[in-house]
Design a protein around this motif. Structure first.
Motif, PDB file in Angstrom:
ATOM      1  N   ARG A 130       1.133   6.336   0.224  1.00 20.75           N
ATOM      2  CA  ARG A 130      -0.201   6.231   0.825  1.00 20.75           C
ATOM      3  C   ARG A 130      -1.246   6.017  -0.264  1.00 20.75           C
ATOM      4  NH1 ARG A 130       2.495  10.271   3.826  1.00 20.75           N
ATOM      5  NH2 ARG A 130       2.698   9.683   6.042  1.00 20.75           N
ATOM      6  N   ASP A 285       2.714   2.706   3.257  1.00 23.10           N
ATOM      7  CA  ASP A 285       2.042   3.022   4.513  1.00 23.10           C
ATOM      8  C   ASP A 285       0.913   2.003   4.708  1.00 23.10           C
ATOM      9  OD1 ASP A 285       0.075   4.098   6.341  1.00 23.10           O
ATOM     10  OD2 ASP A 285       1.069   6.035   6.162  1.00 23.10           O
ATOM     11  N   THR A 287      -1.132   1.919   7.431  1.00 21.55           N
ATOM     12  CA  THR A 287      -2.006   2.387   8.515  1.00 21.55           C
ATOM     13  C   THR A 287      -3.439   1.919   8.306  1.00 21.55           C
ATOM     14  OG1 THR A 287      -0.614   4.337   8.849  1.00 21.55           O
ATOM     15  CG2 THR A 287      -2.861   4.423   9.723  1.00 21.55           C
ATOM     16  N   HIS A 290      -3.808  -1.771   9.144  1.00 17.67           N
ATOM     17  CA  HIS A 290      -3.752  -2.028  10.583  1.00 17.67           C
ATOM     18  C   HIS A 290      -5.027  -1.570  11.274  1.00 17.67           C
ATOM     19  CE1 HIS A 290      -2.278  -2.361  14.664  1.00 17.67           C
ATOM     20  NE2 HIS A 290      -2.561  -1.088  14.863  1.00 17.67           N
ATOM     21  N   GLN A 291      -5.511  -0.386  10.931  1.00 12.44           N
ATOM     22  CA  GLN A 291      -6.689   0.156  11.603  1.00 12.44           C
ATOM     23  C   GLN A 291      -7.937  -0.682  11.338  1.00 12.44           C
ATOM     24  OE1 GLN A 291      -6.772   4.224  10.194  1.00 12.44           O
ATOM     25  NE2 GLN A 291      -5.569   4.970  11.930  1.00 12.44           N
TER      26      GLN A 291
END
Length: 318
Positions: A130, A285, A287, A290-291
């Motif tokens: 991350r 990661d 995330t 994508h967000q």
């Protein structure tokens, strides 16, 4: 108009294509003579403009801003010297970075995206990598060491300026225009060997490849689209983003995909995991990516292999 340094390179070319698909126009720099990929040719002189540039030459870089209305920068160009000292390499890449940041300041560019690498996570023990993970400051390979420094320098300058510096921590990328062999992961060698009808050679000094080893293998068209989305997003909530598939792909999965496309491919990897493999392979990661952009991978392993095999069989060099 987005300036892409190293824009005729492997990742740069696909980033340009993705930006064009989003309605942008691009200035692509090249340090040496380079062929224009076929998927960009029709746009040259219309929405694509190719300029020779050594990013260590500040005057030449600033001159581009007089010829083109540049509104954003994706800095992918890097200098690697095989026969020079590490000091020369670090000096050239740091100077290039500082020149790009100075140009962003003078042109009033709101966002600069900067290529970093999954390698900055060397020394991080987590399997899921991350962006907020504390990074090791121990000496490492010159590439991730340089990228860590570049992230810090760019962030420091951006905080005192009127532009955003966005770090792109890019995973293992493969596909059209890429090298047939990588010292870091086996996918390009596996695909190229299958297309040639040859066994994949992993004899020394090449690193061996085992069936159950793997990594975050990302197809270059997905990578280019992720960079384009980050560069053009109206709002970003972070300054560092991972770019990868967001999962581990085993080497055996790649072999299965190749055999689906080329049933008689002579590919046999040793079973299990390599003696030096970690307990679990890490992955990026995605995330945040994508967000903030809506990005999801468009190419699973089979689709990516099929696309790459088709490109290679067509005799494509560009």
């Amino acid at each position: 108009m987005i300036l892409i340094t190293g824009g005729l390179g492997f990742i740069g070319s696909h980033t340009a294509r993705a930006l064009l698909d989003l309605g942008e126009s691009c200035v692509l720099t090249r340090r040496r003579t380079a062929r224009i990929p076929a998927f960009l040719e029709e746009e040259v002189g219309r929405r694509v403009f190719v300029e020779p540039l050594d990013v260590t030459d500040l005057d030449a870089l600033l001159e581009l801003g007089k010829r083109h209305p540049i509104t954003g920068i994706v800095h992918l160009a890097a200098v690697f010297f095989r026969d020079h000292s590490p000091v020369d390499e670090v000096q050239a890449n740091t100077l290039g970075l500082l020149n790009v940041l100075r140009a962003a300041t003078e042109w009033g560019v709101p966002r600069v995206s900067l290529a970093s690498t999954i390698g900055v996570y060397l020394g991080v023990d987590d399997t899921v990598l991350r962006e907020d993970a504390p990074l090791s400051m121990a000496p490492s390979h010159p590439i991730p060491a340089g990228k860590k420094s570049a992230e810090l320098l760019a962030g420091t300058i951006a905080e005192r300026s009127d532009f955003e510096a966005v770090n792109l921590r890019i995973g293992a990328i493969w596909g059209p225009l890429g090298r047939s062999e990588s010292p870091f992961f086996p996918v390009p060698r596996l695909v190229h060997a299958a297309v040639k009808g040859e066994p994949a050679d992993f004899s020394p000094p090449r690193r061996p490849a085992y069936a159950d080893d793997g990594g975050d293998y990302c197809y270059v068209k997905d990578c280019g689209r992720a960079i384009a989305l980050l560069q053009t997003a109206p709002t970003l909530h972070h300054r560092t983003y991972n770019i990868g598939s967001g999962q581990v792909t085993r080497n055996a999965d790649v072999v299965d995909a190749i055999r689906t496309v080329i049933p008689d491919a002579a590919i046999d990897l040793p079973a299990g995991r390599g003696p030096d493999a970690p307990g679990e392979d890490p992955y990026l990661d995605i995330t945040r990516l994508h967000q903030d952009t809506g990005f999801t991978s468009a190419y699973d392993t089979e689709r990516a292999v099929r696309d790459y095999v088709g490109w290679l069989r067509a005799g494509s060099e560009r």
